[in-house]
Design a protein around this motif. Structure first.
Motif, PDB file in Angstrom:
ATOM      1  N   GLN A 161       0.610  -1.136   0.254  1.00 15.14           N
ATOM      2  CA  GLN A 161       0.178  -0.128   0.012  1.00 15.14           C
ATOM      3  C   GLN A 161       1.152   1.389   0.311  1.00 15.14           C
ATOM      4  O   GLN A 161       0.350   1.849  -0.800  1.00 15.14           O
ATOM      5  CB  GLN A 161      -0.892  -0.062   1.069  1.00 15.14           C
ATOM      6  N   PHE A 162       2.475   1.579   0.796  1.00 12.40           N
ATOM      7  CA  PHE A 162       3.039   1.874   0.931  1.00 12.40           C
ATOM      8  C   PHE A 162       3.674   2.473  -0.734  1.00 12.40           C
ATOM      9  O   PHE A 162       3.841   3.313  -1.026  1.00 12.40           O
ATOM     10  CB  PHE A 162       3.811   2.024   2.167  1.00 12.40           C
ATOM     11  N   GLN A 163       4.107   1.487  -1.317  1.00 12.46           N
ATOM     12  CA  GLN A 163       3.990   1.819  -2.170  1.00 12.46           C
ATOM     13  C   GLN A 163       3.907   2.611  -2.899  1.00 12.46           C
ATOM     14  O   GLN A 163       4.013   3.196  -4.440  1.00 12.46           O
ATOM     15  CB  GLN A 163       4.635   0.463  -2.776  1.00 12.46           C
ATOM     16  N   ALA A 164       2.262   1.982  -3.113  1.00 15.16           N
ATOM     17  CA  ALA A 164       1.707   2.150  -4.534  1.00 15.16           C
ATOM     18  C   ALA A 164       0.947   4.001  -4.211  1.00 15.16           C
ATOM     19  O   ALA A 164       1.294   5.146  -5.246  1.00 15.16           O
ATOM     20  CB  ALA A 164       0.389   1.722  -3.825  1.00 15.16           C
ATOM     21  N   TRP A 165       1.020   4.203  -3.360  1.00  7.61           N
ATOM     22  CA  TRP A 165       1.193   5.950  -2.599  1.00  7.61           C
ATOM     23  C   TRP A 165       2.200   6.081  -2.883  1.00  7.61           C
ATOM     24  O   TRP A 165       2.031   7.262  -3.595  1.00  7.61           O
ATOM     25  CB  TRP A 165       1.406   5.970  -0.955  1.00  7.61           C
ATOM     26  N   LEU A 166       3.601   6.024  -2.811  1.00  8.92           N
ATOM     27  CA  LEU A 166       4.951   6.569  -2.763  1.00  8.92           C
ATOM     28  C   LEU A 166       4.550   6.957  -5.030  1.00  8.92           C
ATOM     29  O   LEU A 166       4.649   8.099  -5.408  1.00  8.92           O
ATOM     30  CB  LEU A 166       5.446   5.913  -2.216  1.00  8.92           C
ATOM     31  N   LEU A 167       4.371   5.791  -5.657  1.00  5.99           N
ATOM     32  CA  LEU A 167       4.223   5.686  -7.570  1.00  5.99           C
ATOM     33  C   LEU A 167       3.416   6.877  -7.152  1.00  5.99           C
ATOM     34  O   LEU A 167       3.100   7.258  -8.117  1.00  5.99           O
ATOM     35  CB  LEU A 167       3.945   4.573  -7.656  1.00  5.99           C
ATOM     36  N   ARG A 168       1.730   6.668  -6.664  1.00  7.75           N
ATOM     37  CA  ARG A 168       1.229   7.767  -6.971  1.00  7.75           C
ATOM     38  C   ARG A 168       1.769   9.320  -7.156  1.00  7.75           C
ATOM     39  O   ARG A 168       1.291  10.248  -7.881  1.00  7.75           O
ATOM     40  CB  ARG A 168      -0.346   7.158  -6.267  1.00  7.75           C
ATOM     41  N   ARG A 169       2.276   9.652  -5.791  1.00 10.18           N
ATOM     42  CA  ARG A 169       3.415  10.901  -5.139  1.00 10.18           C
ATOM     43  C   ARG A 169       3.543  11.257  -6.783  1.00 10.18           C
ATOM     44  O   ARG A 169       3.303  12.350  -7.267  1.00 10.18           O
ATOM     45  CB  ARG A 169       3.438  10.622  -4.060  1.00 10.18           C
ATOM     46  N   MET A 170       4.613  10.385  -7.383  1.00  7.83           N
ATOM     47  CA  MET A 170       5.424  10.664  -7.740  1.00  7.83           C
ATOM     48  C   MET A 170       4.800  11.073  -9.224  1.00  7.83           C
ATOM     49  O   MET A 170       5.323  12.116  -9.868  1.00  7.83           O
ATOM     50  CB  MET A 170       6.352   8.963  -8.176  1.00  7.83           C
ATOM     51  N   VAL A 171       3.458  10.226 -10.076  1.00 11.01           N
ATOM     52  CA  VAL A 171       2.637  10.604 -11.198  1.00 11.01           C
ATOM     53  C   VAL A 171       2.352  11.858 -10.955  1.00 11.01           C
ATOM     54  O   VAL A 171       2.067  12.535 -11.507  1.00 11.01           O
ATOM     55  CB  VAL A 171       1.577   9.707 -11.224  1.00 11.01           C
ATOM     56  N   GLU A 172       1.978  12.081  -9.228  1.00 12.92           N
ATOM     57  CA  GLU A 172       1.066  13.908  -9.546  1.00 12.92           C
ATOM     58  C   GLU A 172       2.379  15.450  -9.435  1.00 12.92           C
ATOM     59  O   GLU A 172       1.902  15.331 -10.046  1.00 12.92           O
ATOM     60  CB  GLU A 172       0.497  13.483  -8.002  1.00 12.92           C
ATOM     61  N   GLY A 217       4.268  14.963 -11.799  1.00  9.04           N
ATOM     62  CA  GLY A 217       4.765  14.666 -13.076  1.00  9.04           C
ATOM     63  C   GLY A 217       5.306  13.896 -13.545  1.00  9.04           C
ATOM     64  O   GLY A 217       5.741  14.235 -14.800  1.00  9.04           O
ATOM     65  N   ARG A 218       6.053  13.174 -12.766  1.00 11.55           N
ATOM     66  CA  ARG A 218       6.490  11.611 -13.545  1.00 11.55           C
ATOM     67  C   ARG A 218       6.078  11.118 -14.353  1.00 11.55           C
ATOM     68  O   ARG A 218       4.729  10.369 -13.725  1.00 11.55           O
ATOM     69  CB  ARG A 218       7.530  10.975 -12.144  1.00 11.55           C
ATOM     70  N   ARG A 219       7.105   9.850 -15.224  1.00  9.63           N
ATOM     71  CA  ARG A 219       6.052   8.964 -15.894  1.00  9.63           C
ATOM     72  C   ARG A 219       6.741   7.631 -16.188  1.00  9.63           C
ATOM     73  O   ARG A 219       6.980   7.374 -16.333  1.00  9.63           O
ATOM     74  CB  ARG A 219       5.323   9.493 -17.461  1.00  9.63           C
ATOM     75  N   PRO A 220       7.374   7.179 -14.618  1.00  6.74           N
ATOM     76  CA  PRO A 220       8.474   6.146 -14.457  1.00  6.74           C
ATOM     77  C   PRO A 220       8.127   4.704 -15.078  1.00  6.74           C
ATOM     78  O   PRO A 220       6.700   4.662 -14.932  1.00  6.74           O
ATOM     79  CB  PRO A 220       8.727   5.925 -13.343  1.00  6.74           C
ATOM     80  N   GLU A 255      -2.293  -0.890 -10.239  1.00  9.05           N
ATOM     81  CA  GLU A 255      -4.118  -0.373 -10.295  1.00  9.05           C
ATOM     82  C   GLU A 255      -3.328   1.195 -10.654  1.00  9.05           C
ATOM     83  O   GLU A 255      -3.273   2.095 -11.768  1.00  9.05           O
ATOM     84  CB  GLU A 255      -4.330  -0.305  -9.189  1.00  9.05           C
ATOM     85  N   SER A 256      -1.829   1.772  -9.673  1.00 11.76           N
ATOM     86  CA  SER A 256      -1.292   2.752  -9.858  1.00 11.76           C
ATOM     87  C   SER A 256      -0.677   3.242 -11.074  1.00 11.76           C
ATOM     88  O   SER A 256      -0.958   4.418 -11.990  1.00 11.76           O
ATOM     89  CB  SER A 256       0.146   3.378  -8.337  1.00 11.76           C
ATOM     90  N   ALA A 257       0.281   2.205 -11.468  1.00 13.76           N
ATOM     91  CA  ALA A 257       0.699   2.238 -12.952  1.00 13.76           C
ATOM     92  C   ALA A 257      -0.225   2.071 -13.804  1.00 13.76           C
ATOM     93  O   ALA A 257       0.102   3.019 -14.878  1.00 13.76           O
ATOM     94  CB  ALA A 257       1.612   1.374 -12.960  1.00 13.76           C
ATOM     95  N   LEU A 258      -1.402   1.407 -14.231  1.00 13.11           N
ATOM     96  CA  LEU A 258      -1.848   1.518 -15.051  1.00 13.11           C
ATOM     97  C   LEU A 258      -2.936   2.311 -14.825  1.00 13.11           C
ATOM     98  O   LEU A 258      -2.905   2.554 -16.344  1.00 13.11           O
ATOM     99  CB  LEU A 258      -2.266  -0.051 -15.294  1.00 13.11           C
ATOM    100  N   ALA A 259      -3.489   2.940 -14.028  1.00  9.04           N
ATOM    101  CA  ALA A 259      -3.941   3.956 -13.865  1.00  9.04           C
ATOM    102  C   ALA A 259      -3.398   5.601 -14.542  1.00  9.04           C
ATOM    103  O   ALA A 259      -4.148   5.964 -15.244  1.00  9.04           O
ATOM    104  CB  ALA A 259      -4.715   4.183 -12.391  1.00  9.04           C
ATOM    105  N   ALA A 260      -2.183   5.031 -14.175  1.00  8.17           N
ATOM    106  CA  ALA A 260      -1.052   7.127 -15.033  1.00  8.17           C
ATOM    107  C   ALA A 260      -0.895   6.123 -16.659  1.00  8.17           C
ATOM    108  O   ALA A 260      -0.428   6.835 -17.085  1.00  8.17           O
ATOM    109  CB  ALA A 260      -0.070   6.990 -14.264  1.00  8.17           C
TER     110      ALA A 260
END
Length: 312
Positions: free
Chosen positions: A75-86, A88-91, A142-147
């Motif tokens: 859950q924490f990994q997914a949260w950090l990924l969402r914050r990176m996307v927010e 402007g990152r697209r890793p 889910e966080s990755a594919l949504a972005a």
């Protein structure tokens, strides 16, 4: 104690829906003084979740090291990924748990269903892989594919890793062996051998240990190669905490491949009763200093003794 448990509940509410949040169970460290706190190793101080997210968003490679069966870590990994996307990152998002032989099935699934995180596990045969249930990792996907982020199969095939552990390097790309000196002992060979022995509760014969160190190094090297090759706007690695240590593992391999790229390593570390200072946890990794850039302390998934399970 009540305050710490309320803080843990508040964190759960941040990461999940109100309907899904429940009172944290007793006895797993939710009331521990370090639970939910994040330690910046270089700065020798605690930082906020927002500060950690900001730091990862500026790193070319973000390495997120977990205990595989601890659902909060994912859950924490997914949260950090969402914050990176927010930010402007697209890793790219690379998984230790998906090996290169599964890459074609992964590509077929994403081409047909580019937003279907739930079906991704079945598509790559996750259920037969031996990893904990896909539902634990699904929030990250889910966080990755949504972005619209690419998902990368990062690891060596198990058959190759097992052959390497037996001393057979023929299944590896000769260039990989050469770039990462896999045909020679590691600079920290003795320490890594001791770590392998401890991880297997002293149950391994000495003849196996050296080869298992080489297999570990080969997996680290392969994951670093996949991160560099698969990146679009840098990459995020989802892996066990041992793979993201800054004194060895993927960070060391990345330094050889992309020496000018910034790397940030985060370990999610379960708290231990009586260990209330971050420095206490260095011994868990056989080190005098925590071998990560950041440590996010969490409650325990359980209180089981892994060595007792192995003896059984």
């Amino acid at each position: 104690m009540i305050g710490r448990r309320l803080a843990a509940l508040a964190l759960a509410l941040l990461l999940t829906s109100v309907a899904d949040a429940v009172e944290p169970p007793a006895g797993l460290g939710y009331d521990h003084a370090l639970n939910g706190r994040i330690w910046d190793v270089a700065q020798n101080r605690f930082v906020t979740m927002d500060a950690l997210a900001a730091a990862l968003s500026t790193a070319r490679f973000a390495l997120l090291g977990e205990r595989h069966d601890q659902s909060e870590h994912h859950q924490f990994q997914a949260w950090l990924l969402r914050r990176m996307v927010e930010s402007g990152r697209r890793p790219a998002v690379a998984f230790e748990m998906v090996d290169t032989t599964q890459a074609p099935a992964l590509a077929r699934h994403l081409a047909a269903s580019p937003r279907d995180a739930a079906g991704l596990g079945e598509a790559v045969g996750w259920g037969a892989s031996g990893w904990p249930a896909w539902r634990l990792y699904q929030p990250i996907a889910e966080s990755a594919l949504a972005a619209g982020l690419p998902i990368v199969a990062a690891n060596l095939p198990p058959t190759v890793a097992r052959a390497v552990a037996r001393g057979d390097l023929n299944g590896l790309d000769p260039a990989l062996v050469r770039r990462h000196a896999l045909d020679r002992p590691a600079p920290a060979q003795a320490e890594m051998e001791e770590e392998i022995r401890a991880a297997h509760c002293g149950a391994l014969g000495n003849a196996l240990v050296s080869g298992m160190v080489t297999a570990q190094r080969a997996r680290d090297a392969e994951m670093a190669e996949r991160l560099v090759a698969g990146q679009r706007d840098g990459a995020v690695l989802i892996a066990g905490a041992g793979h993201v240590r800054t004194d060895r593992g993927v960070p060391r391999a990345l330094a050889a491949l992309a020496p000018d790229s910034s790397v940030a390593s985060v370990a999610f570390v379960e708290v231990a009763d009586g260990w209330t200072a971050p420095a206490d946890y260095a011994a868990r990794f056989g080190a005098t200093r925590l071998p990560f850039d950041y440590v996010w302390f969490t409650a325990r998934a359980d209180n089981a003794d892994p060595c007792a399970r192995m003896r059984q």
